[in-house]
Motif scaffolding. Structure first.
Motif, PDB file in Angstrom:
ATOM      1  N   SER A  60       0.805  -1.223   0.000  1.00 44.59           N
ATOM      2  CA  SER A  60       0.000   0.000   0.000  1.00 44.59           C
ATOM      3  C   SER A  60       0.836   1.269   0.000  1.00 44.59           C
ATOM      4  N   GLY A  61       1.993   1.220   0.551  1.00 42.71           N
ATOM      5  CA  GLY A  61       2.794   2.429   0.632  1.00 42.71           C
ATOM      6  C   GLY A  61       2.235   3.420   1.630  1.00 42.71           C
ATOM      7  N   LYS A  62       2.670   4.658   1.491  1.00 37.31           N
ATOM      8  CA  LYS A  62       2.266   5.702   2.439  1.00 37.31           C
ATOM      9  C   LYS A  62       0.890   6.257   2.065  1.00 37.31           C
ATOM     10  N   GLN A  63       0.092   6.545   3.095  1.00 36.48           N
ATOM     11  CA  GLN A  63      -1.224   7.164   2.874  1.00 36.48           C
ATOM     12  C   GLN A  63      -1.068   8.681   2.809  1.00 36.48           C
ATOM     13  N   TYR A  64      -1.519   9.270   1.712  1.00 40.20           N
ATOM     14  CA  TYR A  64      -1.446  10.717   1.541  1.00 40.20           C
ATOM     15  C   TYR A  64      -2.611  11.380   2.277  1.00 40.20           C
ATOM     16  N   LYS A  65      -2.276  12.463   2.988  1.00 40.94           N
ATOM     17  CA  LYS A  65      -3.290  13.181   3.760  1.00 40.94           C
ATOM     18  C   LYS A  65      -3.217  14.669   3.470  1.00 40.94           C
ATOM     19  N   TRP A  66      -4.319  15.321   3.733  1.00 45.40           N
ATOM     20  CA  TRP A  66      -4.394  16.766   3.527  1.00 45.40           C
ATOM     21  C   TRP A  66      -3.780  17.504   4.710  1.00 45.40           C
ATOM     22  N   ILE A  67      -2.950  18.502   4.382  1.00 47.39           N
ATOM     23  CA  ILE A  67      -2.563  19.490   5.400  1.00 47.39           C
ATOM     24  C   ILE A  67      -3.614  20.592   5.421  1.00 47.39           C
ATOM     25  N   GLN A  68      -3.981  21.051   4.222  1.00 44.95           N
ATOM     26  CA  GLN A  68      -4.946  22.144   4.123  1.00 44.95           C
ATOM     27  C   GLN A  68      -5.451  22.248   2.695  1.00 44.95           C
ATOM     28  N   LEU A  69      -6.763  22.456   2.574  1.00 51.13           N
ATOM     29  CA  LEU A  69      -7.358  22.829   1.293  1.00 51.13           C
ATOM     30  C   LEU A  69      -7.992  24.203   1.495  1.00 51.13           C
ATOM     31  N   ARG A  70      -7.322  25.234   0.934  1.00 45.30           N
ATOM     32  CA  ARG A  70      -7.750  26.608   1.171  1.00 45.30           C
ATOM     33  C   ARG A  70      -8.883  27.007   0.221  1.00 45.30           C
ATOM     34  N   ASN A  71      -9.699  27.965   0.648  1.00 46.64           N
ATOM     35  CA  ASN A  71     -10.803  28.476  -0.175  1.00 46.64           C
ATOM     36  C   ASN A  71     -10.308  29.224  -1.407  1.00 46.64           C
ATOM     37  N   GLY A  72      -9.063  29.648  -1.375  1.00 47.75           N
ATOM     38  CA  GLY A  72      -8.521  30.362  -2.525  1.00 47.75           C
ATOM     39  C   GLY A  72      -9.309  31.631  -2.811  1.00 47.75           C
ATOM     40  N   ASN A  73      -9.784  31.752  -4.043  1.00 47.73           N
ATOM     41  CA  ASN A  73     -10.514  32.983  -4.408  1.00 47.73           C
ATOM     42  C   ASN A  73     -12.032  32.798  -4.386  1.00 47.73           C
ATOM     43  N   ILE A  82     -22.239  26.182  -0.285  1.00 47.32           N
ATOM     44  CA  ILE A  82     -21.709  24.825  -0.451  1.00 47.32           C
ATOM     45  C   ILE A  82     -21.989  24.013   0.805  1.00 47.32           C
ATOM     46  N   ASN A  83     -22.340  22.768   0.604  1.00 48.59           N
ATOM     47  CA  ASN A  83     -22.590  21.853   1.703  1.00 48.59           C
ATOM     48  C   ASN A  83     -21.325  21.734   2.555  1.00 48.59           C
ATOM     49  N   ALA A  84     -21.482  22.001   3.861  1.00 50.67           N
ATOM     50  CA  ALA A  84     -20.316  21.994   4.752  1.00 50.67           C
ATOM     51  C   ALA A  84     -19.645  20.629   4.797  1.00 50.67           C
ATOM     52  N   GLY A  85     -20.429  19.551   4.582  1.00 54.55           N
ATOM     53  CA  GLY A  85     -19.858  18.212   4.618  1.00 54.55           C
ATOM     54  C   GLY A  85     -18.911  17.938   3.473  1.00 54.55           C
ATOM     55  N   ALA A  86     -18.946  18.770   2.446  1.00 57.34           N
ATOM     56  CA  ALA A  86     -18.068  18.550   1.292  1.00 57.34           C
ATOM     57  C   ALA A  86     -16.676  19.127   1.516  1.00 57.34           C
ATOM     58  N   TYR A  87     -16.512  19.971   2.536  1.00 64.80           N
ATOM     59  CA  TYR A  87     -15.185  20.523   2.815  1.00 64.80           C
ATOM     60  C   TYR A  87     -14.247  19.439   3.315  1.00 64.80           C
ATOM     61  N   ILE A  88     -12.996  19.600   3.024  1.00 65.38           N
ATOM     62  CA  ILE A  88     -11.993  18.591   3.354  1.00 65.38           C
ATOM     63  C   ILE A  88     -11.133  19.113   4.495  1.00 65.38           C
ATOM     64  N   GLN A  97     -12.420  11.630  -5.019  1.00 69.01           N
ATOM     65  CA  GLN A  97     -13.860  11.769  -5.226  1.00 69.01           C
ATOM     66  C   GLN A  97     -14.457  12.865  -4.355  1.00 69.01           C
ATOM     67  N   ARG A  98     -13.835  13.113  -3.176  1.00 68.40           N
ATOM     68  CA  ARG A  98     -14.318  14.202  -2.332  1.00 68.40           C
ATOM     69  C   ARG A  98     -13.938  15.553  -2.930  1.00 68.40           C
ATOM     70  N   VAL A  99     -12.757  15.619  -3.514  1.00 63.78           N
ATOM     71  CA  VAL A  99     -12.366  16.847  -4.208  1.00 63.78           C
ATOM     72  C   VAL A  99     -13.310  17.095  -5.390  1.00 63.78           C
ATOM     73  N   GLN A 100     -13.616  16.030  -6.123  1.00 63.49           N
ATOM     74  CA  GLN A 100     -14.516  16.145  -7.266  1.00 63.49           C
ATOM     75  C   GLN A 100     -15.917  16.573  -6.813  1.00 63.49           C
ATOM     76  N   GLN A 101     -16.394  16.024  -5.698  1.00 65.24           N
ATOM     77  CA  GLN A 101     -17.704  16.399  -5.166  1.00 65.24           C
ATOM     78  C   GLN A 101     -17.750  17.877  -4.813  1.00 65.24           C
ATOM     79  N   LEU A 102     -16.684  18.357  -4.179  1.00 64.54           N
ATOM     80  CA  LEU A 102     -16.608  19.766  -3.800  1.00 64.54           C
ATOM     81  C   LEU A 102     -16.626  20.663  -5.035  1.00 64.54           C
ATOM     82  N   MET A 103     -15.875  20.294  -6.063  1.00 62.95           N
ATOM     83  CA  MET A 103     -15.843  21.088  -7.289  1.00 62.95           C
ATOM     84  C   MET A 103     -17.212  21.106  -7.976  1.00 62.95           C
TER      85      MET A 103
END
Length: 549
Positions: A60-73, A82-88, A97-103
């Motif tokens: 499996s190797g290392k599991q990649y995790k989020w440090i931060q996904l910023r709101n940007g602009n 936006i549905n709060a549950g979609a934030y990461i 798929q969660r990133v895709q859902q948010l977009m």
């Protein structure tokens, strides 16, 4: 099959499969599920050890995790939608798929707020030691507003009326959701028109034009029978009998409806109903309507009621009416009660009540549905006053509650099931209850006839509590032409005269025939109830012709 997780974890799981295709499918699903959990650098190998043994080795190797996904602009108006549950959140696995859902939520929000050309992507992506950080970057594109709705069919409906019905109003921000709902809204709420195709869109000068290919349907109807007969009660005079119906829909193309129904079948009984409806009063989203009805029941009583409604389209399938109703009932021939020792079953009353009617419609055709649901639920409550009649002894009114609260609830559900190309069935369930400490015969529900329990005259039954079921299979040989069989079952209670609970039923058959001038309906029915035996001499024929123009 054995599954090994690699050297770091020597755990081995065993599974049994029927063939090699199932093994390949299982392997692919395992790999996909791990990648969805953030194991992006996973290594896998499928080893065939023997004919009946396969080893899937995973690292499996290392599991990649989020440090931060910023709101940007992202602007506040879109972040709040936006549905709060979609934030990461921080330390959550990197799941694409969660990133895709948010977009997708960002795109959908923008497309429904006037920005149909909105785009979004991840920016400033940084991956270090299995940790991911990024920012959302949005390009809104130009603000687009709706232009005037264009009708491309032969419908004479006013564009502004259909624009209000669909919510596509000139100057309003573009909404893809409203465009997607156009067909559903028109199909379930506007019987005057039929869609000849799908709506089309064009964009120019920061404006969106919606083209609706709609054609008019022949909804207006006029039919009736007028008879002149020698009056057997009053010599040398004529008796006018018959029935007349006039239904005018979408007058001036603005959704205005006018209805008139008159019926007189005997010397002393007749009824009249007038109704008018005006949509979107003063440019608002509210409809108003008024109705007046008049019922003269032989020489017993006379009922009148006036109803005023305010309606609102809540959703594509849901409509609600709020109403006020003013009802009055009066005795006609009072002399028969001169020597009465108790208050008659009918009396003079005034009943002012208020309530709401909730409609739900989701059918394939508003005129003759073949599949779908249609229902309504009515609740009303108000104050009923029993008025003393000077022709009846005042002593008979003592001891009764002349001023009391009265409520009622009624509902009906129609379910249309299309189970083959030419076969469909209609199942209808209706129920109601009227509650008051001093119920009168002349303010009870009236059932019987073509719309409720067939095999009986119109308004044959008086009831304060009822439930009935209609079962009607149909065979179609045209769009609106079909043969039918039916069975009706009911349970009725009438507490005014303290009659025993009645269980009427009826059965029969008929047809509906579409012609060039309208629709002809014919139903032959046999019915049985407590006060009507089952027999051919008590059979009923319900028929009518509705001319449409």
């Amino acid at each position: 099959m054995e599954l090994s997780r690699g050297k770091a974890e020597s755990e081995i799981l065993e599974f049994n499969f029927s063939d090699s295709l199932a093994i390949q499918s299982f392997s692919a699903n395992v790999i996909d599920s791990l990648q969805r959990e953030g194991y992006l650098n996973m290594e896998s190998k499928l080893l065939f050890i023997s004919e009946k043994k396969v080893l899937l080795r995973l690292n499996s190797g290392k599991q990649y995790k989020w440090i931060q996904l910023r709101n940007g602009n992202l602007e506040p108006w879109i972040s709040a939608s936006i549905n709060a549950g979609a934030y990461i959140g921080k330390d959550s696995p990197f799941q694409f798929q969660r990133v895709q859902q948010l977009m997708e939520e960002i795109l959908e929000t923008g497309q429904n707020k006037g920005f149909p050309f909105i785009s979004v992507k991840l920016d400033s992506i940084n991956i270090e030691n299995g940790q991911v950080s990024a920012a959302l970057f949005m390009d809104k594109g130009p603000l687009i507003r709706f232009d005037t709705l264009q009708i491309t069919g032969n419908s004479k409906s006013q564009p502004l009326y259909l624009a209000r019905k669909t919510g596509i109003l000139p100057g309003e921000p573009f909404s893809q959701k409203k465009v997607n709902q156009v067909m559903d809204l028109l199909k379930n709420n506007v019987p005057y028109v039929s869609l000849a195709g799908s709506p089309e869109l064009s964009f120019q000068n920061e404006q969106a034009t919606v083209y609706l290919p709609v054609n008019d349907q022949r909804m207006n109807a006029i039919d009736g029978i007028i008879g002149l007969l020698p009056n057997e009660i009053e010599a040398s005079k004529w008796l006018v009998t018959g029935q007349f119906d006039l239904q005018l829909y979408n007058v001036s193309g603005k959704g205005r409806d006018y209805l008139l129904n008159w019926q007189r079948l005997t010397q002393y009984s007749q009824n009249l109903r007038l109704e008018a409806r005006e949509p979107y009063i003063l440019g608002s989203r509210l409809d108003i309507s008024g109705a007046f009805s008049f019922l003269k029941e032989d020489t017993t009583f006379l009922n009148r009621d006036f109803t005023f409604k305010v309606g609102y389209q809540m959703a594509a399938h849901t409509y609600i009416d709020f109403f006020g109703k003013w009802q009055a009932g009066d005795l006609l021939s009072v002399s028969r009660y001169e020597n009465a020792t108790e208050l008659p079953e009918v009396a003079d009353f005034r009943y002012n009540n208020y309530g709401a009617v909730l409609h739900y419609t989701n059918v394939d055709d508003l005129i003759v549905p073949k599949s779908g649901w249609r229902s309504n639920l009515t609740f009303g409550i108000g104050n009923k006053i029993i008025k003393e009649n000077t022709g009846i002894s005042a002593d008979l009114y003592s001891g009764i509650e002349k001023n009391s609260l009265q409520y009622y609830i009624q509902g009906k559900v129609d379910y249309f099931l299309k189970w083959k190309q030419y076969f469909s069935s209609r199942l209808s369930l209706g129920a109601g209850e009227l509650n008051n400490s001093n119920l009168l015969l002349n303010d009870l529900f009236r059932l019987g006839g073509l719309q409720t329990i067939r095999g009986f005259n119109e308004n044959f039954f008086f009831t304060n509590r009822y439930v009935y079921l209609n079962v009607e299979p149909r065979y179609y040989f045209g769009n609106y032409s079909y043969f039918l069989l039916f069975m009706d079952f009911g349970m009725l209670e009438e507490q005014v005269s303290r009659q025993a609970r009645d269980w009427p039923f009826s059965f029969g058959g008929g047809l509906s025939l579409e012609t060039a001038g309208g629709i002809f309906n014919f139903v032959y029915a046999l019915g049985k109830a407590a006060n009507q035996p089952l027999g051919f001499n008590y059979s009923r024929i319900h028929f009518g012709f509705t001319g449409r123009f």
